[in-house]
Design a protein around this motif. Sequence first.
Motif, PDB file in Angstrom:
ATOM      1  N   GLY A  25       0.779  -1.226   0.000  1.00  0.00           N
ATOM      2  CA  GLY A  25       0.000   0.000   0.000  1.00  0.00           C
ATOM      3  C   GLY A  25       0.808   1.272   0.000  1.00  0.00           C
ATOM      4  N   GLY A  26       2.135   1.167   0.022  1.00  0.00           N
ATOM      5  CA  GLY A  26       2.928   2.392   0.012  1.00  0.00           C
ATOM      6  C   GLY A  26       4.404   2.158   0.219  1.00  0.00           C
ATOM      7  N   ASP A  27       5.103   3.242   0.486  1.00  0.00           N
ATOM      8  CA  ASP A  27       6.537   3.199   0.780  1.00  0.00           C
ATOM      9  C   ASP A  27       6.889   4.422   1.619  1.00  0.00           C
ATOM     10  OD1 ASP A  27       7.146   5.473  -1.012  1.00  0.00           O
ATOM     11  OD2 ASP A  27       6.810   4.058  -2.644  1.00  0.00           O
ATOM     12  N   ILE A  28       8.128   4.508   2.041  1.00  0.00           N
ATOM     13  CA  ILE A  28       8.544   5.593   2.931  1.00  0.00           C
ATOM     14  C   ILE A  28       8.360   6.959   2.286  1.00  0.00           C
ATOM     15  CG2 ILE A  28      10.967   5.507   2.210  1.00  0.00           C
ATOM     16  CD1 ILE A  28      11.743   6.094   5.135  1.00  0.00           C
ATOM     17  N   GLY A  29       8.445   7.024   0.949  1.00  0.00           N
ATOM     18  CA  GLY A  29       8.260   8.296   0.263  1.00  0.00           C
ATOM     19  C   GLY A  29       6.821   8.776   0.320  1.00  0.00           C
ATOM     20  N   LYS A  30       5.903   7.914  -0.051  1.00  0.00           N
ATOM     21  CA  LYS A  30       4.481   8.265   0.021  1.00  0.00           C
ATOM     22  C   LYS A  30       4.103   8.617   1.456  1.00  0.00           C
ATOM     23  CE  LYS A  30      -0.167   6.458  -0.909  1.00  0.00           C
ATOM     24  NZ  LYS A  30      -0.965   5.288  -1.368  1.00  0.00           N
ATOM     25  N   LEU A  31       4.582   7.830   2.399  1.00  0.00           N
ATOM     26  CA  LEU A  31       4.267   8.048   3.807  1.00  0.00           C
ATOM     27  C   LEU A  31       4.775   9.399   4.302  1.00  0.00           C
ATOM     28  CD1 LEU A  31       3.031   6.700   6.328  1.00  0.00           C
ATOM     29  CD2 LEU A  31       5.298   5.738   6.802  1.00  0.00           C
ATOM     30  N   SER A  32       5.944   9.817   3.825  1.00  0.00           N
ATOM     31  CA  SER A  32       6.514  11.083   4.280  1.00  0.00           C
ATOM     32  C   SER A  32       5.699  12.282   3.812  1.00  0.00           C
ATOM     33  CB  SER A  32       7.966  11.215   3.800  1.00  0.00           C
ATOM     34  OG  SER A  32       8.036  11.398   2.399  1.00  0.00           O
ATOM     35  N   VAL A  33       4.980  12.113   2.711  1.00  0.00           N
ATOM     36  CA  VAL A  33       4.095  13.184   2.235  1.00  0.00           C
ATOM     37  C   VAL A  33       2.748  13.123   2.951  1.00  0.00           C
ATOM     38  CG1 VAL A  33       2.850  14.113   0.242  1.00  0.00           C
ATOM     39  CG2 VAL A  33       5.221  13.335  -0.011  1.00  0.00           C
ATOM     40  N   THR A  34       2.126  11.948   2.965  1.00  0.00           N
ATOM     41  CA  THR A  34       0.799  11.843   3.576  1.00  0.00           C
ATOM     42  C   THR A  34       0.828  12.175   5.068  1.00  0.00           C
ATOM     43  OG1 THR A  34       1.019   9.468   4.055  1.00  0.00           O
ATOM     44  CG2 THR A  34       0.102  10.068   1.917  1.00  0.00           C
ATOM     45  N   GLY A  35       1.864  11.729   5.758  1.00  0.00           N
ATOM     46  CA  GLY A  35       1.944  11.974   7.192  1.00  0.00           C
ATOM     47  C   GLY A  35       1.957  13.444   7.533  1.00  0.00           C
ATOM     48  N   THR A  36       2.736  14.228   6.782  1.00  0.00           N
ATOM     49  CA  THR A  36       2.839  15.655   7.057  1.00  0.00           C
ATOM     50  C   THR A  36       1.612  16.409   6.555  1.00  0.00           C
ATOM     51  OG1 THR A  36       5.250  15.580   7.071  1.00  0.00           O
ATOM     52  CG2 THR A  36       4.253  17.708   6.625  1.00  0.00           C
ATOM     53  N   VAL A  37       1.107  16.026   5.390  1.00  0.00           N
ATOM     54  CA  VAL A  37      -0.127  16.637   4.880  1.00  0.00           C
ATOM     55  C   VAL A  37      -1.273  16.431   5.867  1.00  0.00           C
ATOM     56  CG1 VAL A  37      -1.936  16.338   3.129  1.00  0.00           C
ATOM     57  CG2 VAL A  37       0.442  16.601   2.426  1.00  0.00           C
ATOM     58  N   ASN A  38      -1.387  15.234   6.408  1.00  0.00           N
ATOM     59  CA  ASN A  38      -2.494  14.945   7.328  1.00  0.00           C
ATOM     60  C   ASN A  38      -2.371  15.698   8.643  1.00  0.00           C
ATOM     61  OD1 ASN A  38      -3.558  13.257   5.407  1.00  0.00           O
ATOM     62  ND2 ASN A  38      -2.819  11.377   6.349  1.00  0.00           N
ATOM     63  N   ASP A  39      -1.147  15.872   9.131  1.00  0.00           N
ATOM     64  CA  ASP A  39      -0.965  16.636  10.366  1.00  0.00           C
ATOM     65  C   ASP A  39      -1.447  18.079  10.195  1.00  0.00           C
ATOM     66  OD1 ASP A  39      -0.004  14.556  11.846  1.00  0.00           O
ATOM     67  OD2 ASP A  39       2.105  15.108  11.673  1.00  0.00           O
ATOM     68  N   LEU A  40      -1.227  18.649   9.012  1.00  0.00           N
ATOM     69  CA  LEU A  40      -1.727  19.997   8.738  1.00  0.00           C
ATOM     70  C   LEU A  40      -3.251  19.999   8.603  1.00  0.00           C
ATOM     71  CD1 LEU A  40       0.918  21.150   6.102  1.00  0.00           C
ATOM     72  CD2 LEU A  40       0.704  22.008   8.437  1.00  0.00           C
ATOM     73  N   ALA A  41      -3.762  19.019   7.859  1.00  0.00           N
ATOM     74  CA  ALA A  41      -5.196  18.993   7.555  1.00  0.00           C
ATOM     75  C   ALA A  41      -6.051  18.824   8.806  1.00  0.00           C
ATOM     76  CB  ALA A  41      -5.498  17.886   6.555  1.00  0.00           C
ATOM     77  N   VAL A  42      -5.648  17.915   9.716  1.00  0.00           N
ATOM     78  CA  VAL A  42      -6.462  17.697  10.916  1.00  0.00           C
ATOM     79  C   VAL A  42      -6.387  18.876  11.882  1.00  0.00           C
ATOM     80  CG1 VAL A  42      -6.312  15.184  10.768  1.00  0.00           C
ATOM     81  CG2 VAL A  42      -4.647  16.434  12.162  1.00  0.00           C
ATOM     82  N   SER A  43      -5.442  19.772  11.648  1.00  0.00           N
ATOM     83  CA  SER A  43      -5.354  20.987  12.457  1.00  0.00           C
ATOM     84  C   SER A  43      -6.220  22.105  11.879  1.00  0.00           C
ATOM     85  CB  SER A  43      -3.896  21.447  12.556  1.00  0.00           C
ATOM     86  OG  SER A  43      -3.100  20.445  13.154  1.00  0.00           O
ATOM     87  N   GLY A  44      -6.961  21.780  10.807  1.00  0.00           N
ATOM     88  CA  GLY A  44      -7.850  22.754  10.196  1.00  0.00           C
ATOM     89  C   GLY A  44      -7.178  23.648   9.189  1.00  0.00           C
ATOM     90  N   ALA A  45      -6.004  23.241   8.694  1.00  0.00           N
ATOM     91  CA  ALA A  45      -5.248  24.047   7.738  1.00  0.00           C
ATOM     92  C   ALA A  45      -5.278  23.430   6.353  1.00  0.00           C
ATOM     93  CB  ALA A  45      -3.801  24.199   8.211  1.00  0.00           C
TER      94      ALA A  45
END
Length: 333
Positions: free
Chosen positions: A64-84
């Motif tokens: 379902g993924g790799d460290i590269g995809k994870l490094s983008v989704t992880g940071t994008v999601n941290d911003l998104a759940v903060s309402g940004a």
Amino acid sequence: MTGFISLAHGEGGELTHRLIADVFAKAFRHHEHMNLDAAIVHCGGGKMAVTTDSFVVKPVFFPGGDIGKLSVTGTVNDLAVSGASPLFLTAGFIIEEGFELRKLKRIVQSMAEEAEHAGVKIVAGDTKVVEKGEADGLFINTTGVGFKETPKVNGSNVKQGDVIICSGTIGDHGIAIVSARERLGLLTEVQSDCASLNHMIKSLLSQTEGIRIMRDPTRGGLATTLAELCEDLQLTVELQETAIPVNREVEGACDILGFDPLYLANEGKVVMIADASEEKRILEVLHENPLGREARTIGKVTTVQKGKLLLRTPVGTTRRMERLSGMLLPRIC
């Protein structure tokens, strides 16, 4: 806290909490927004969200993924759940001597594709190479910046009777990683839920009201994330065990391996506290998105004091859920 760092300090549970509180928060004298996944900072006449994350997942490729995809989704999601709304990322690479160039190209391409899908740009970066044996293949750090466009997400508005909603099944990422790490393909074919949630969350915030706070239940899983929220906001939350969505394959693997899915990492889920009057509409919007089709209400806020997370079992008893204690699965993200 012990005199040495152990792998358990990286699990996102009790030892991680103590490490952050006793070492980093104390030294940097910054305690604001501790219950968010990104820092909210004032910039000119507006607000920006900033977050940073390092990824050391083992193995670097997983179902379902790799460290590269994870490094983008992880940071994008941290911003998104903060309402940004995520806009820009930077990427730092620590590469071990001897790492295959074809693998690096594949990982970087994965990052580029996920960034395009999420609608963010990777605008700066850095590379360092260390001697063979001084790292474990490849580590990536990403920092994300986004605009905080809405004041809707505000944990101080939580009240008794609010509902807890989870956007889908839990534990998928944790089981996908342990399966790949231990070569358990014959046991389970679970795919990681690794995905960028910013588009779904933007739709949710634009079409609904009453979302108090959102979190990204990664390390330490759903239980640790909610236990932290309960402590930070001084809430008592009661979860209904039978309402929590778990894939049958994940449940079976947990039974065999002795894991509790409530403490397994997720990389494509959001858990939120919301006004009960908006519950139906929130679930409707989530169900319209492929990433939220399995969304369910899993509990409620029973009181706005005491700071406890309770789990009501199928037989009607309740037990208290704490942060993850000790080590479950190191290097999960």
